[in-house]
Design a protein around this motif. Structure first.
Motif, PDB file in Angstrom:
ATOM      1  N   VAL A  96     -14.809  -3.239 -11.938  1.00 30.37           N
ATOM      2  CA  VAL A  96     -15.375  -4.326 -11.130  1.00 30.37           C
ATOM      3  C   VAL A  96     -16.023  -5.315 -12.098  1.00 30.37           C
ATOM      4  N   GLU A 106     -16.578  -8.673  -8.240  1.00 30.84           N
ATOM      5  CA  GLU A 106     -17.678  -8.097  -7.463  1.00 30.84           C
ATOM      6  C   GLU A 106     -17.922  -8.841  -6.149  1.00 30.84           C
ATOM      7  N   THR A 122     -10.166 -10.170  -1.772  1.00 34.13           N
ATOM      8  CA  THR A 122      -9.666  -8.909  -2.339  1.00 34.13           C
ATOM      9  C   THR A 122     -10.888  -8.180  -2.876  1.00 34.13           C
ATOM     10  N   SER A 123     -11.558  -7.497  -1.997  1.00 32.01           N
ATOM     11  CA  SER A 123     -12.860  -6.905  -2.299  1.00 32.01           C
ATOM     12  C   SER A 123     -12.764  -5.754  -3.297  1.00 32.01           C
ATOM     13  N   PRO A 124     -13.888  -5.406  -3.923  1.00 29.27           N
ATOM     14  CA  PRO A 124     -13.904  -4.231  -4.784  1.00 29.27           C
ATOM     15  C   PRO A 124     -13.458  -2.966  -4.050  1.00 29.27           C
ATOM     16  N   ALA A 125     -13.782  -2.858  -2.781  1.00 26.14           N
ATOM     17  CA  ALA A 125     -13.333  -1.689  -2.008  1.00 26.14           C
ATOM     18  C   ALA A 125     -11.811  -1.640  -1.934  1.00 26.14           C
ATOM     19  N   MET A 126     -11.186  -2.797  -1.780  1.00 28.63           N
ATOM     20  CA  MET A 126      -9.726  -2.851  -1.752  1.00 28.63           C
ATOM     21  C   MET A 126      -9.161  -2.484  -3.121  1.00 28.63           C
ATOM     22  N   ASN A 149       0.800  -1.220   0.000  1.00 29.80           N
ATOM     23  CA  ASN A 149       0.000   0.000   0.000  1.00 29.80           C
ATOM     24  C   ASN A 149       0.836   1.275   0.000  1.00 29.80           C
ATOM     25  N   GLU A 158      -7.098   4.147  -6.547  1.00 30.37           N
ATOM     26  CA  GLU A 158      -7.062   5.541  -6.122  1.00 30.37           C
ATOM     27  C   GLU A 158      -5.645   5.972  -5.734  1.00 30.37           C
ATOM     28  N   ALA A 177     -11.272  -6.023 -10.144  1.00 28.73           N
ATOM     29  CA  ALA A 177     -11.739  -6.634  -8.901  1.00 28.73           C
ATOM     30  C   ALA A 177     -13.009  -7.423  -9.185  1.00 28.73           C
ATOM     31  N   ALA A 232     -10.587  -0.585  -5.377  1.00 27.04           N
ATOM     32  CA  ALA A 232     -10.815   0.854  -5.571  1.00 27.04           C
ATOM     33  C   ALA A 232      -9.758   1.664  -4.827  1.00 27.04           C
ATOM     34  N   ALA A 233      -9.413   1.246  -3.621  1.00 29.27           N
ATOM     35  CA  ALA A 233      -8.388   1.954  -2.848  1.00 29.27           C
ATOM     36  C   ALA A 233      -7.032   1.856  -3.539  1.00 29.27           C
TER      37      ALA A 233
END
Length: 88
Positions: free
Chosen positions: A61, A37, A42-46, A21, A52, A35, A48-49
């Motif tokens: 996704v 869905e 390894t979630s979509p939120a991970m 990270n 970013e 990612a 996206a982070a």
């Protein structure tokens, strides 16, 4: 075929401590982050982070896909990669 339990345990120990990270902002080439869905590890939120944190990264996704995206959603992965590569 499964590996020796001690080797498997050592591999998961390494993976559990692997953290990039703080280095993501150093990536300076075109980057596509995919990612699944419904990926529980390894979630979509991970994803996206991660995207970013990488300047200019693209993030997609893949619907109804878990962790093994290339096997579960080969067509969607290929489409995403072809589109991404085609822009460069």
């Amino acid at each position: 075929m499964t590996g020796h339990p001690d080797i498997q345990a050592a591999m998961w120990e390494i993976i559990s401590k692997f953290d990039v990270n703080n280095s993501l902002s150093e990536i300076d080439c075109p980057t596509l982050v995919l990612a699944g869905e419904v990926d529980p590890s390894t979630s979509p939120a991970m994803g996206a982070a991660m995207a970013e944190a990488i300047s200019g990264a693209e993030f997609i996704v893949l619907p109804d896909t878990s962790h093994m995206a290339m096997l579960e959603s080969a067509d969607a992965v290929n489409t995403a990669l072809a589109g991404f590569i085609g822009r460069y």
